[in-house]
Design a protein around this motif. Structure first.
Motif, PDB file in Angstrom:
ATOM      1  N   PRO A 166     -14.151  -0.790  -7.600  1.00 38.37           N
ATOM      2  CA  PRO A 166     -13.365   0.437  -7.960  1.00 38.37           C
ATOM      3  C   PRO A 166     -13.644   1.777  -6.951  1.00 38.37           C
ATOM      4  CG  PRO A 166     -14.407  -0.649  -9.698  1.00 38.37           C
ATOM      5  CD  PRO A 166     -15.176  -1.302  -8.531  1.00 38.37           C
ATOM      6  N   LYS A 167     -14.838   1.883  -6.290  1.00 40.00           N
ATOM      7  CA  LYS A 167     -15.033   3.099  -5.493  1.00 40.00           C
ATOM      8  C   LYS A 167     -14.276   3.061  -4.297  1.00 40.00           C
ATOM      9  CE  LYS A 167     -18.453   4.942  -7.886  1.00 40.00           C
ATOM     10  NZ  LYS A 167     -18.099   6.127  -8.758  1.00 40.00           N
ATOM     11  N   VAL A 168     -13.715   1.720  -3.822  1.00 39.75           N
ATOM     12  CA  VAL A 168     -12.789   1.728  -2.767  1.00 39.75           C
ATOM     13  C   VAL A 168     -11.306   2.471  -2.862  1.00 39.75           C
ATOM     14  CG1 VAL A 168     -11.463   0.249  -1.371  1.00 39.75           C
ATOM     15  CG2 VAL A 168     -13.751  -0.556  -1.907  1.00 39.75           C
ATOM     16  N   LEU A 169     -10.951   2.297  -4.291  1.00 39.00           N
ATOM     17  CA  LEU A 169      -9.629   2.985  -4.172  1.00 39.00           C
ATOM     18  C   LEU A 169     -10.012   4.665  -4.641  1.00 39.00           C
ATOM     19  CD1 LEU A 169      -8.013   0.586  -6.890  1.00 39.00           C
ATOM     20  CD2 LEU A 169      -8.116   0.488  -4.324  1.00 39.00           C
ATOM     21  N   GLU A 170     -11.032   4.712  -5.409  1.00 41.78           N
ATOM     22  CA  GLU A 170     -11.233   6.413  -5.459  1.00 41.78           C
ATOM     23  C   GLU A 170     -11.486   6.985  -4.025  1.00 41.78           C
ATOM     24  OE1 GLU A 170     -14.609   7.234  -8.114  1.00 41.78           O
ATOM     25  OE2 GLU A 170     -14.103   5.527  -9.142  1.00 41.78           O
ATOM     26  N   GLN A 171     -12.162   6.372  -2.874  1.00 36.79           N
ATOM     27  CA  GLN A 171     -12.411   6.881  -1.686  1.00 36.79           C
ATOM     28  C   GLN A 171     -10.918   6.991  -1.112  1.00 36.79           C
ATOM     29  OE1 GLN A 171     -15.118   8.110  -0.210  1.00 36.79           O
ATOM     30  NE2 GLN A 171     -13.736   8.854   1.045  1.00 36.79           N
ATOM     31  N   LEU A 172     -10.016   6.060  -1.306  1.00 33.87           N
ATOM     32  CA  LEU A 172      -8.856   6.214  -0.525  1.00 33.87           C
ATOM     33  C   LEU A 172      -7.847   7.512  -1.206  1.00 33.87           C
ATOM     34  CD1 LEU A 172      -7.391   2.542  -0.445  1.00 33.87           C
ATOM     35  CD2 LEU A 172      -7.918   3.945   1.399  1.00 33.87           C
TER      36      LEU A 172
ATOM     37  N   GLU B 105      -2.898  -6.838   4.987  1.00 29.23           N
ATOM     38  CA  GLU B 105      -3.866  -7.385   5.920  1.00 29.23           C
ATOM     39  C   GLU B 105      -5.109  -7.304   5.674  1.00 29.23           C
ATOM     40  OE1 GLU B 105      -2.566  -6.163  10.159  1.00 29.23           O
ATOM     41  OE2 GLU B 105      -0.382  -6.902   9.490  1.00 29.23           O
ATOM     42  N   GLY B 106      -5.560  -7.576   4.436  1.00 26.91           N
ATOM     43  CA  GLY B 106      -7.042  -7.426   4.183  1.00 26.91           C
ATOM     44  C   GLY B 106      -7.637  -5.844   3.741  1.00 26.91           C
ATOM     45  N   GLU B 107      -6.759  -5.245   3.813  1.00 27.65           N
ATOM     46  CA  GLU B 107      -7.392  -3.699   3.796  1.00 27.65           C
ATOM     47  C   GLU B 107      -6.455  -3.057   2.575  1.00 27.65           C
ATOM     48  OE1 GLU B 107      -7.826   0.357   6.701  1.00 27.65           O
ATOM     49  OE2 GLU B 107      -7.033  -1.505   7.256  1.00 27.65           O
ATOM     50  N   TRP B 108      -7.148  -2.170   1.809  1.00 28.16           N
ATOM     51  CA  TRP B 108      -6.577  -1.510   0.535  1.00 28.16           C
ATOM     52  C   TRP B 108      -5.740  -0.325   1.334  1.00 28.16           C
ATOM     53  CZ3 TRP B 108      -5.819  -3.354  -3.726  1.00 28.16           C
ATOM     54  CH2 TRP B 108      -6.857  -4.331  -4.348  1.00 28.16           C
ATOM     55  N   LYS B 109      -4.495  -0.280   0.814  1.00 34.11           N
ATOM     56  CA  LYS B 109      -3.560   0.949   1.055  1.00 34.11           C
ATOM     57  C   LYS B 109      -2.978   1.337  -0.078  1.00 34.11           C
ATOM     58  CE  LYS B 109      -3.738   0.460   5.832  1.00 34.11           C
ATOM     59  NZ  LYS B 109      -4.018   1.497   6.477  1.00 34.11           N
ATOM     60  N   MET B 110      -2.837   2.645  -0.459  1.00 34.15           N
ATOM     61  CA  MET B 110      -1.865   3.247  -1.525  1.00 34.15           C
ATOM     62  C   MET B 110      -0.369   3.209  -1.161  1.00 34.15           C
ATOM     63  SD  MET B 110      -2.217   7.055  -3.247  1.00 34.15           S
ATOM     64  CE  MET B 110      -2.406   7.772  -1.710  1.00 34.15           C
TER      65      MET B 110
END
Length: 145
Positions: free
Chosen positions: A27-33, A131-136
């Motif tokens: 979940p920290k991935v989304l917080e960092q975005l 393409e395998g990378e989280w985006k908002m």
């Protein structure tokens, strides 16, 4: 012998089916975005904002519909400012391909080196893997009462 083969096949089938299950990301991935996006807002950096959002990103802000370009143009109409964002009460839901987050956003701002102000929002955002990378891909912001 048939029983051994059957057990072996069932065991291998279970092993391979477990390999197909996708593990949810941290979940920290989304917080960092979110932090990266608002670093872009703070720095008036359109490239940074675009780097963490999808091409069809939409922002709903107090009844208005924005995209990164329109927000960037608005920011460039403001007098010189210094902004600091802080986030709390963060709740994240993340799957293997989609995620969402809601949180409180607080901004301290100084305009023209003299005028101090602060703002509070309630915000939620949705994310997807591109393409395998989280985006908002969506952000909704409402003034906090």
């Amino acid at each position: 012998m048939k029983t051994k083969n059957l057990l072996l096949m069932v065991g291998l089938g279970l092993l391979f089916s477990c390999q197909d299950m996708k593990k949810n990301d941290d979940p920290k991935v989304l917080e960092q975005l979110i932090i990266s996006y608002f670093d872009g807002v703070k720095d008036k950096d359109l490239d940074k904002m675009n780097s963490v959002t999808t091409e069809d990103f939409v922002l709903f802000e107090n009844g208005s519909v924005w995209n990164n370009d329109s927000l960037y143009n608005f920011l460039n109409q403001l007098p010189p400012y210094v902004a600091t964002f802080s986030f709390n009460n963060i709740h994240v839901n993340i799957g293997s391909e989609y995620g969402n987050i809601n949180y409180f956003n607080h901004m301290d701002m100084v305009l023209n080196d003299t005028i101090e102000d602060n703002y509070d929002w309630i915000e939620s955002a949705s994310f997807k893997k591109v393409e395998g990378e989280w985006k908002m891909n969506f952000l909704h912001s409402t003034v906090r009462q």
